[in-house]
Design an enzyme around this catalytic site. Structure first.
Site, mmCIF file in Angstrom:
data_model
loop_
_atom_site.group_PDB
_atom_site.id
_atom_site.type_symbol
_atom_site.label_atom_id
_atom_site.label_comp_id
_atom_site.label_asym_id
_atom_site.label_seq_id
_atom_site.Cartn_x
_atom_site.Cartn_y
_atom_site.Cartn_z
ATOM 1 N N ASP A 190 0.864 -1.180 0.000
ATOM 2 C CA ASP A 190 0.000 0.000 0.000
ATOM 3 C C ASP A 190 0.897 1.224 0.000
ATOM 4 O OD1 ASP A 190 -2.450 -1.404 0.103
ATOM 5 O OD2 ASP A 190 -2.281 -1.617 2.278
ATOM 6 N N ASP B 244 -6.829 -1.570 -4.995
ATOM 7 C CA ASP B 244 -7.917 -1.272 -4.061
ATOM 8 C C ASP B 244 -8.862 -0.229 -4.650
ATOM 9 O OD1 ASP B 244 -6.629 -2.963 -2.226
ATOM 10 O OD2 ASP B 244 -5.603 -1.285 -1.240
#
Length: 188
Positions: free
Chosen positions: A137, A155
């Site tokens: 991330d 995402d």
């Protein structure tokens, strides 16, 4: 049937073959484009960023901050090991089967494009998770100390795809009813 409803179904009257083919091509290309963008952006983030260090893009509202996540959405199922890998892979496969069925049924871009986004994102995270069970991330948003959980392009694609399915799904029953009435031999 409105022109926009017609453009969503391959067999719909009023939609040109070229428009239908282009819409289906865009939808079909979405998953690999998302997958490639996700893999490339994660590789760039890992090369250019130090874990935990913030790089401001728009003040502290939008930052790049490298982190790794062993869970799924919002860290759920963190530290579940191979379960998360298998679960997300199975979900990706099930969505791919759904996409193939939609194409075969003649569904148009409103149903196939969102699934392409979701599939590309799902497989982007699965591929990232395979070596060590972690997902990269690097997008960090929020105001001051109030931060949204860090995320990545996969995402984002999944969230946009789900929202698009919800929005376009609201049009579904009306469009299917209109479509059924416009076909020869349909009752109505």
């Amino acid at each position: 049937m409105s022109p926009s409803d017609a453009a969503d179904h391959v067999d719909a009257p009023g939609a040109s073959r070229r428009d239908m083919a282009l819409g289906r091509l865009v939808a079909l290309a979405t998953a690999p484009v998302v997958l490639i963008a996700d893999v490339a952006s994660k590789g760039a983030a890992q090369s250019a960023l130090e874990p935990g260090a913030a790089v401001a893009i728009v003040g502290n509202v939008l930052q790049l901050r490298l982190g790794f996540n062993s869970g799924v959405a919002f860290g759920m199922l963190a530290n579940s090991g191979d379960l998360v890998v298998w679960l997300t892979a199975l979900i990706g496969i099930a969505l791919t089967v759904w996409l193939v069925r939609l194409f075969r049924s003649g569904a148009g871009w409103r149903r196939t494009l969102p699934l392409g986004l979701i599939i590309g994102g799902a497989f982007g995270n699965v591929l990232d998770r395979l070596p060590d069970g972690l997902v990269t991330d690097f997008i960090d948003t929020g105001l001051g100390a109030m931060r949204w959980p860090s995320f990545n392009i996969a995402d984002s694609a999944i969230v946009v795809g789900v929202l698009a399915l919800i929005v376009f799904g609201q049009e579904g029953p009306k469009a299917r009813e209109a479509e059924g009435k416009s076909r020869p031999g349909a009752e109505g």
